[in-house]
Design a protein around this motif. Structure first.
Motif, PDB file in Angstrom:
ATOM      1  N   LEU A 101      23.199  34.299  39.265  1.00  0.00           N
ATOM      2  CA  LEU A 101      24.561  35.043  39.918  1.00  0.00           C
ATOM      3  C   LEU A 101      25.464  36.242  38.983  1.00  0.00           C
ATOM      4  N   TYR A 137      26.528  31.269  48.424  1.00  0.00           N
ATOM      5  CA  TYR A 137      26.634  32.196  46.971  1.00  0.00           C
ATOM      6  C   TYR A 137      26.863  33.960  47.537  1.00  0.00           C
ATOM      7  N   ASP A 149      29.018  34.507  49.832  1.00  0.00           N
ATOM      8  CA  ASP A 149      30.242  34.674  49.200  1.00  0.00           C
ATOM      9  C   ASP A 149      31.213  35.175  48.040  1.00  0.00           C
ATOM     10  N   LYS A 150      29.996  34.343  47.075  1.00  0.00           N
ATOM     11  CA  LYS A 150      30.482  35.112  46.418  1.00  0.00           C
ATOM     12  C   LYS A 150      30.543  36.084  45.554  1.00  0.00           C
ATOM     13  N   GLU A 165      32.563  39.008  47.591  1.00  0.00           N
ATOM     14  CA  GLU A 165      34.200  38.727  46.862  1.00  0.00           C
ATOM     15  C   GLU A 165      34.098  39.242  45.205  1.00  0.00           C
ATOM     16  N   ASN A 166      32.452  39.256  44.533  1.00  0.00           N
ATOM     17  CA  ASN A 166      32.562  40.894  43.574  1.00  0.00           C
ATOM     18  C   ASN A 166      31.491  42.654  44.009  1.00  0.00           C
TER      19      ASN A 166
END
Length: 377
Positions: free
Chosen positions: A211, A236, A238-239, A242-243
């Motif tokens: 990540l 993951y 979605d993470k 978000e970034n």
């Protein structure tokens, strides 16, 4: 000619057996080939889909625990073992195979045991550098023992000499050039490409470490990075969104020179294009890495029987054909440091590639088929 294959449990056992069976049927169209497996594992889907006749027996492994539940399960396993050998004998009696071949998994045990007792010609193939319990026991009884790598020889007490055959690799992986693959992916030829994945399902420890690495790599212009989180790693994605990662296609997200995918469905292209591969150390993956001559960082799964992925990885590491990073030492920092060390040293990277290529046995399918056919009366 009638051939009976016994294998199951994981794709690492099943797919090599299917590759050999398909090759033999292609070469000898009149041959009759049957598989024996279990109804509740992958073979029940993969084998019929490949067009082969499929019979089932009920068998599972023993639990390595003294808990009350494990003891009860092991009593049931003994009962299943007795019944599975009886069922195996009936299958052999009905089919009358010329050779019975085991490719690993618990199902191989009762089928090959029955075949030996019925005086059928028999052989087994071991995929890993550290053999499984079933194949260790069968090696003492069967006519031929085939190994993927030399390192497994010292762990076998075989009735006869063992033969190194390698492990079959999918043909499409050998057909694509790095130049062609780079064009298909739209990646500049001079830019290092890192390919990382934890198998089709994904590996949480690798995803956790990746990540931060991927977020950092998305800001770099000197490397391209493709990572698969696996079908169990959908959260993951979605993470990454978000970034600041954007959706390129279904389950594919990108930012800068970084791609994050749920699953890599063009592995032949991505592997051909890669300069460095990061992933687990299953036997099939390592055979593909060797066949394609790729440098790799191997993170063996510590959750597999006999810790065999560690031994698989060390077969390459001991020949300077890969680097190893054990999961207990895996962090974003440790993986990033090793990754940067390799992609910044082109001479060492090329040497590792050549050493991996030197380990490859490209004609494994043909070697295995020849040994099986040599047992046909």
């Amino acid at each position: 000619m009638k051939l009976l294959f016994a294998t199951g449990g994981t794709a690492g056992h099943i797919n090599p057996a299917l590759a050999v069976a398909s090759y033999i049927q292609q070469k000898y169209p009149d041959s009759q080939i049957m598989f024996v497996g279990t109804a509740d594992h992958m073979e029940s889907r993969l084998v019929p889909n490949a067009g082969f006749e499929f019979k089932t027996i009920e068998i599972n492994g023993f639990k390595r625990s003294l808990s009350p539940k494990a003891v009860i399960d092991n009593v049931k396993t003994v009962s299943r073992l007795i019944k599975s050998e009886k069922d195996s004998k009936q299958i052999i009696k009905d089919f009358q195979p010329d050779v019975v071949i085991g490719f690993g998994g618990y199902v191989s045990g009762p089928v090959l045991d029955a075949a030996v007792k019925m005086h059928c010609p028999t052989c087994i193939h071991e995929q890993n550098a550290y053999p499984g319990i079933t194949n260790k026991q069968l090696a003492k009884k069967v006519d031929k023992v085939m190994l993927t790598v030399e390192d497994a020889r010292s762990h076998m007490q075989a009735k006869n000499d063992v033969i190194i055959t390698g492990l079959p690799v999918r043909g499409e992986l050998l057909e694509k050039s790095k130049f062609q693959a780079r064009i298909e992916l739209g990646i500049a030829d001079e830019k290092p490409l890192v390919l990382s994945f934890g198998g089709s399902l994904g590996a949480r420890p690798l995803n956790d470490a990746m990540l931060d690495i991927l977020l950092e790599d998305s800001q770099r212009d000197d490397v391209y990075h493709i990572h698969s989180v696996g079908t169990n790693g959908v959260e993951y994605l979605d993470k990454f969104v978000e970034n600041g990662f954007s959706k390129r296609a279904e389950n594919i997200y990108y930012k800068g020179n970084t791609e994050v995918r749920l699953y890599i469905d063009n592995m032949d292209t991505c592997m051909a294009a890669a300069d460095l591969v990061i992933g687990r150390a299953g036997a099939s993956s390592l055979s593909e890495i060797e066949a394609m001559g790729k440098a790799s960082i191997l993170i063996p799964s510590p959750y597999v029987a006999e810790n065999h992925q560690y031994h698989n990885a060390m077969a390459l590491v001991n020949r300077n054909a890969a680097r190893i990073l054990e999961e207990k030492d895996l962090t974003a920092a440790s993986l990033k440091a090793l990754m940067n060390e390799l992609i910044s040293d082109k001479n060492e990277l090329r040497q590792i590639e050549q050493n991996a290529k030197d380990m490859a046995i490209i004609d494994a399918r043909e070697r295995i088929a020849d040994i099986i056919l040599s047992l046909v009366n």
